[in-house]
Scaffold this motif. Structure first.
Motif, mmCIF file in Angstrom:
data_model
loop_
_atom_site.group_PDB
_atom_site.id
_atom_site.type_symbol
_atom_site.label_atom_id
_atom_site.label_comp_id
_atom_site.label_asym_id
_atom_site.label_seq_id
_atom_site.Cartn_x
_atom_site.Cartn_y
_atom_site.Cartn_z
ATOM 1 N N GLU A 1 0.839 -1.192 0.000
ATOM 2 C CA GLU A 1 0.000 0.000 0.000
ATOM 3 C C GLU A 1 0.878 1.247 0.000
ATOM 4 O OE1 GLU A 1 -2.947 0.128 3.021
ATOM 5 O OE2 GLU A 1 -3.511 -1.946 2.763
ATOM 6 N N TYR B 1 4.298 -2.185 -9.745
ATOM 7 C CA TYR B 1 3.056 -2.269 -8.993
ATOM 8 C C TYR B 1 2.031 -1.331 -9.620
ATOM 9 C CZ TYR B 1 6.108 -4.416 -5.562
ATOM 10 O OH TYR B 1 7.020 -5.232 -4.937
ATOM 11 N N GLU C 1 -3.927 3.227 -0.326
ATOM 12 C CA GLU C 1 -4.371 2.573 -1.549
ATOM 13 C C GLU C 1 -3.597 1.281 -1.795
ATOM 14 O OE1 GLU C 1 -5.688 3.512 -6.071
ATOM 15 O OE2 GLU C 1 -4.520 5.000 -5.017
ATOM 16 N N ARG C 2 -4.335 0.245 -2.094
ATOM 17 C CA ARG C 2 -3.757 -1.079 -2.359
ATOM 18 C C ARG C 2 -2.965 -1.065 -3.646
ATOM 19 N NH1 ARG C 2 -2.102 -5.879 -3.243
ATOM 20 N NH2 ARG C 2 -3.362 -7.735 -2.960
ATOM 21 N N LEU C 3 -1.799 -1.710 -3.620
ATOM 22 C CA LEU C 3 -0.986 -1.905 -4.808
ATOM 23 C C LEU C 3 -1.013 -3.377 -5.188
ATOM 24 C CD1 LEU C 3 2.212 0.169 -3.965
ATOM 25 C CD2 LEU C 3 0.365 0.805 -5.504
ATOM 26 N N ARG D 1 -1.679 0.638 -8.873
ATOM 27 C CA ARG D 1 -2.668 1.028 -7.866
ATOM 28 C C ARG D 1 -4.047 0.484 -8.244
ATOM 29 N NH1 ARG D 1 0.675 5.740 -8.169
ATOM 30 N NH2 ARG D 1 1.457 6.262 -6.105
ATOM 31 N N LYS D 2 -4.833 0.198 -7.228
ATOM 32 C CA LYS D 2 -6.194 -0.283 -7.440
ATOM 33 C C LYS D 2 -6.985 0.711 -8.283
ATOM 34 C CE LYS D 2 -10.358 -1.641 -4.988
ATOM 35 N NZ LYS D 2 -11.020 -1.769 -3.691
ATOM 36 N N SER D 3 -6.835 1.996 -7.992
ATOM 37 C CA SER D 3 -7.583 3.017 -8.730
ATOM 38 C C SER D 3 -7.183 3.053 -10.205
ATOM 39 C CB SER D 3 -7.387 4.396 -8.102
ATOM 40 O OG SER D 3 -6.017 4.765 -8.127
#
Length: 69
Positions: free
Chosen positions: A4, A47, A8-10, A49-51
């Protein structure tokens, strides 16, 4: 590396490719290289990001059309 940044999750490349419909490593590299899928690089690792994954999927015409229907 933490998975993260902020809150935010990676996702690593394998996880991101799975979320994007099991796309190939080559397609994933091309998407990140061209900036179509923004990525965070740390050394040899990439990586996403989720977004960024959500935005990329939302921008796909076929997916957007199916969701809207």
């Amino acid at each position: 590396m933490k998975d993260e940044i902020g809150s935010e999750r990676l996702f690593n490349s394998r996880e991101a490719r799975e979320l994007l419909g099991h796309i190939s490593e080559r397609t994933f590299r091309e998407l990140t290289k061209t900036g179509a899928l923004p990525a965070v690089k740390q050394g040899a690792f990439v990586y996403v990001r989720k977004s960024a994954i959500e935005a990329y999927i939302a921008a796909l015409p076929a997916v957007a059309d199916r969701i809207a229907s």
